[in-house]
Design a protein around this motif. Structure first.
Motif, PDB file in Angstrom:
ATOM      1  N   ILE A  30      -6.336 -99.545  89.676  1.00 32.30           N
ATOM      2  CA  ILE A  30      -6.813 -98.408  88.874  1.00 32.30           C
ATOM      3  C   ILE A  30      -7.663 -97.485  89.734  1.00 32.30           C
ATOM      4  CG2 ILE A  30      -8.406 -97.762  87.002  1.00 32.30           C
ATOM      5  CD1 ILE A  30      -7.328-100.278  85.483  1.00 32.30           C
ATOM      6  N   ILE A  31      -8.573 -98.063  90.497  1.00 33.93           N
ATOM      7  CA  ILE A  31      -9.438 -97.269  91.381  1.00 33.93           C
ATOM      8  C   ILE A  31      -8.595 -96.515  92.402  1.00 33.93           C
ATOM      9  CG2 ILE A  31     -11.211 -97.399  93.173  1.00 33.93           C
ATOM     10  CD1 ILE A  31     -12.238 -99.963  91.615  1.00 33.93           C
ATOM     11  N   LYS A  37     -10.031 -86.863  79.204  1.00 33.96           N
ATOM     12  CA  LYS A  37     -10.251 -88.107  79.948  1.00 33.96           C
ATOM     13  C   LYS A  37      -8.935 -88.707  80.429  1.00 33.96           C
ATOM     14  CE  LYS A  37     -14.694 -88.357  79.333  1.00 33.96           C
ATOM     15  NZ  LYS A  37     -15.603 -88.096  80.420  1.00 33.96           N
ATOM     16  N   GLU A  38      -9.044 -89.518  81.462  1.00 38.88           N
ATOM     17  CA  GLU A  38      -7.924 -90.319  81.941  1.00 38.88           C
ATOM     18  C   GLU A  38      -8.119 -91.700  81.328  1.00 38.88           C
ATOM     19  OE1 GLU A  38      -7.667 -89.916  86.230  1.00 38.88           O
ATOM     20  OE2 GLU A  38      -8.074 -87.782  86.034  1.00 38.88           O
ATOM     21  N   ILE A  39      -7.286 -92.005  80.346  1.00 36.10           N
ATOM     22  CA  ILE A  39      -7.436 -93.227  79.567  1.00 36.10           C
ATOM     23  C   ILE A  39      -6.538 -94.314  80.129  1.00 36.10           C
ATOM     24  CG2 ILE A  39      -7.000 -94.281  77.309  1.00 36.10           C
ATOM     25  CD1 ILE A  39      -7.763 -91.582  76.059  1.00 36.10           C
ATOM     26  N   ILE A  40      -7.136 -95.483  80.307  1.00 38.78           N
ATOM     27  CA  ILE A  40      -6.340 -96.661  80.645  1.00 38.78           C
ATOM     28  C   ILE A  40      -6.332 -97.533  79.396  1.00 38.78           C
ATOM     29  CG2 ILE A  40      -5.960 -98.563  82.253  1.00 38.78           C
ATOM     30  CD1 ILE A  40      -6.296 -95.874  83.737  1.00 38.78           C
ATOM     31  N   PRO A  63      -6.377 -86.487  75.482  1.00 39.41           N
ATOM     32  CA  PRO A  63      -6.725 -86.930  76.829  1.00 39.41           C
ATOM     33  C   PRO A  63      -5.933 -86.172  77.889  1.00 39.41           C
ATOM     34  CG  PRO A  63      -5.314 -88.538  75.766  1.00 39.41           C
ATOM     35  CD  PRO A  63      -5.621 -87.483  74.736  1.00 39.41           C
ATOM     36  N   LYS A  64      -6.454 -86.181  79.104  1.00 37.17           N
ATOM     37  CA  LYS A  64      -5.741 -85.585  80.234  1.00 37.17           C
ATOM     38  C   LYS A  64      -4.515 -86.427  80.575  1.00 37.17           C
ATOM     39  CE  LYS A  64      -6.334 -84.360  85.090  1.00 37.17           C
ATOM     40  NZ  LYS A  64      -7.263 -84.406  86.234  1.00 37.17           N
ATOM     41  N   MET A  65      -4.687 -87.764  80.449  1.00 37.47           N
ATOM     42  CA  MET A  65      -3.625 -88.688  80.850  1.00 37.47           C
ATOM     43  C   MET A  65      -3.853 -90.023  80.148  1.00 37.47           C
ATOM     44  SD  MET A  65      -3.149 -90.327  84.678  1.00 37.47           S
ATOM     45  CE  MET A  65      -3.024 -88.715  85.412  1.00 37.47           C
ATOM     46  N   ILE A  66      -2.759 -90.739  79.885  1.00 40.77           N
ATOM     47  CA  ILE A  66      -2.851 -92.102  79.374  1.00 40.77           C
ATOM     48  C   ILE A  66      -2.019 -92.993  80.281  1.00 40.77           C
ATOM     49  CG2 ILE A  66      -2.361 -93.689  77.470  1.00 40.77           C
ATOM     50  CD1 ILE A  66      -2.648 -91.340  75.537  1.00 40.77           C
ATOM     51  N   GLN A  67      -2.654 -94.064  80.766  1.00 43.68           N
ATOM     52  CA  GLN A  67      -1.976 -95.069  81.565  1.00 43.68           C
ATOM     53  C   GLN A  67      -2.074 -96.393  80.802  1.00 43.68           C
ATOM     54  OE1 GLN A  67      -3.854 -95.078  85.432  1.00 43.68           O
ATOM     55  NE2 GLN A  67      -3.451 -92.900  85.756  1.00 43.68           N
ATOM     56  N   GLY A 117     -10.696 -93.222  92.561  1.00 43.53           N
ATOM     57  CA  GLY A 117     -12.032 -93.439  92.017  1.00 43.53           C
ATOM     58  C   GLY A 117     -11.964 -93.570  90.508  1.00 43.53           C
ATOM     59  N   VAL A 118     -13.130 -93.486  89.865  1.00 41.85           N
ATOM     60  CA  VAL A 118     -13.183 -93.697  88.418  1.00 41.85           C
ATOM     61  C   VAL A 118     -13.949 -92.586  87.703  1.00 41.85           C
ATOM     62  CG1 VAL A 118     -12.879 -96.192  88.544  1.00 41.85           C
ATOM     63  CG2 VAL A 118     -15.188 -95.236  88.683  1.00 41.85           C
ATOM     64  N   GLU A 119     -14.007 -91.428  88.334  1.00 39.31           N
ATOM     65  CA  GLU A 119     -14.831 -90.329  87.825  1.00 39.31           C
ATOM     66  C   GLU A 119     -14.543 -89.941  86.373  1.00 39.31           C
ATOM     67  OE1 GLU A 119     -18.061 -88.395  88.094  1.00 39.31           O
ATOM     68  OE2 GLU A 119     -17.269 -89.414  89.856  1.00 39.31           O
ATOM     69  N   ASN A 120     -13.299 -89.859  85.997  1.00 33.70           N
ATOM     70  CA  ASN A 120     -12.935 -89.375  84.658  1.00 33.70           C
ATOM     71  C   ASN A 120     -12.215 -90.453  83.835  1.00 33.70           C
ATOM     72  OD1 ASN A 120     -13.019 -87.186  82.836  1.00 33.70           O
ATOM     73  ND2 ASN A 120     -10.912 -86.636  83.298  1.00 33.70           N
ATOM     74  N   ILE A 121     -12.393 -91.705  84.257  1.00 39.70           N
ATOM     75  CA  ILE A 121     -11.671 -92.838  83.677  1.00 39.70           C
ATOM     76  C   ILE A 121     -12.447 -93.437  82.508  1.00 39.70           C
ATOM     77  CG2 ILE A 121     -10.847 -95.200  84.126  1.00 39.70           C
ATOM     78  CD1 ILE A 121      -9.184 -93.170  85.568  1.00 39.70           C
ATOM     79  N   VAL A 122     -11.717 -93.785  81.430  1.00 37.87           N
ATOM     80  CA  VAL A 122     -12.253 -94.608  80.357  1.00 37.87           C
ATOM     81  C   VAL A 122     -11.232 -95.713  80.076  1.00 37.87           C
ATOM     82  CG1 VAL A 122     -13.635 -92.770  79.327  1.00 37.87           C
ATOM     83  CG2 VAL A 122     -11.332 -93.173  78.466  1.00 37.87           C
ATOM     84  N   LEU A 123     -11.724 -96.883  79.722  1.00 41.27           N
ATOM     85  CA  LEU A 123     -10.857 -98.012  79.391  1.00 41.27           C
ATOM     86  C   LEU A 123     -10.881 -98.212  77.887  1.00 41.27           C
ATOM     87  CD1 LEU A 123     -12.045-100.591  82.095  1.00 41.27           C
ATOM     88  CD2 LEU A 123     -10.250 -98.866  82.300  1.00 41.27           C
ATOM     89  N   ILE A 124      -9.714 -98.422  77.299  1.00 38.36           N
ATOM     90  CA  ILE A 124      -9.637 -98.688  75.866  1.00 38.36           C
ATOM     91  C   ILE A 124      -8.788 -99.935  75.671  1.00 38.36           C
ATOM     92  CG2 ILE A 124      -8.864 -97.865  73.614  1.00 38.36           C
ATOM     93  CD1 ILE A 124      -9.541 -95.024  74.532  1.00 38.36           C
TER      94      ILE A 124
END
Length: 184
Positions: A24-25, A97-100, A125-129, A30-37
């Motif tokens: 993920i990193i 956000k970039e959602i994982i 969100p900006k992106m979903i992974q 990096g993890v600047e705009n990352i959120v985990l759900i």
């Protein structure tokens, strides 16, 4: 249902979670705009475990949310008359956000689809992974995980059992045979 094989022990789960955190990193620079759900139930402790690993590597706290997709399932009418709602707790904006999304097992892809629908109802969100501990195959929808702890080819008459300490008081992944006509 009797376990016929152990797929991952506790150390195997920890290694997979560590690898997913590093991927993920790396993928997101990096993890600047990352959120985990985490998807209820076992996606939630996995999300917390991944967040801890990311913090250990990056030295940054990554927000962790909890998503209940019960009411977004396409088989809701086939569930119990009063389905159990575990609750969604996302105490941050998902906009931009970039959602994982994190779940224990990907099978047909329907849970991931429901989770995406639920997230889109919350914001944009900006992106979903998607990150999963186990990919067992048998997709019914064109959905794939971006991060996979372990690929486990299965038959439709097997079930992958993920047990995590926060829910089950043990960390282990096993595979079992099931009665024909019932699948997970």
């Amino acid at each position: 249902m009797v376990d016929k094989a152990e797929i991952m022990d506790e150390s195997g789960i920890i290694r997979a979670v560590t690898r997913i955190a590093h991927e993920i990193i790396e993928k997101n620079k990096g993890v600047e705009n990352i959120v985990l759900i985490g998807i209820q139930r076992r996606g939630v402790p996995l999300a917390k475990m991944i967040a801890e690993k990311i913090k250990g590597v990056e030295g940054k706290e990554v927000p962790v949310g909890i998503l209940d997709i019960t009411l977004y399932r396409d088989d809701l009418s086939m569930l119990a008359e009063h389905p159990i709602i575990n609750g969604t707790e996302i105490n941050f904006s998902v906009n931009g956000k970039e959602i994982i999304l994190i779940d224990d097992v990907i099978y047909t892809g329907r849970t991931a689809r429901a989770a995406i629908d639920a997230i889109m109802d919350i914001g944009r969100p900006k992106m979903i992974q998607l990150a999963v501990l186990v990919d067992r195959g048998h997709r019914e929808l064109p959905i794939r995980a971006d991060y996979v702890g372990k690929n486990v080819p299965t038959s439709k008459f097997e079930v992958v059992n993920v047990k995590l300490y926060d829910v089950d008081k043990v960390n282990i992944v096993t595979i079992s045979d099931i009665e024909k006509g019932i699948s997970h």
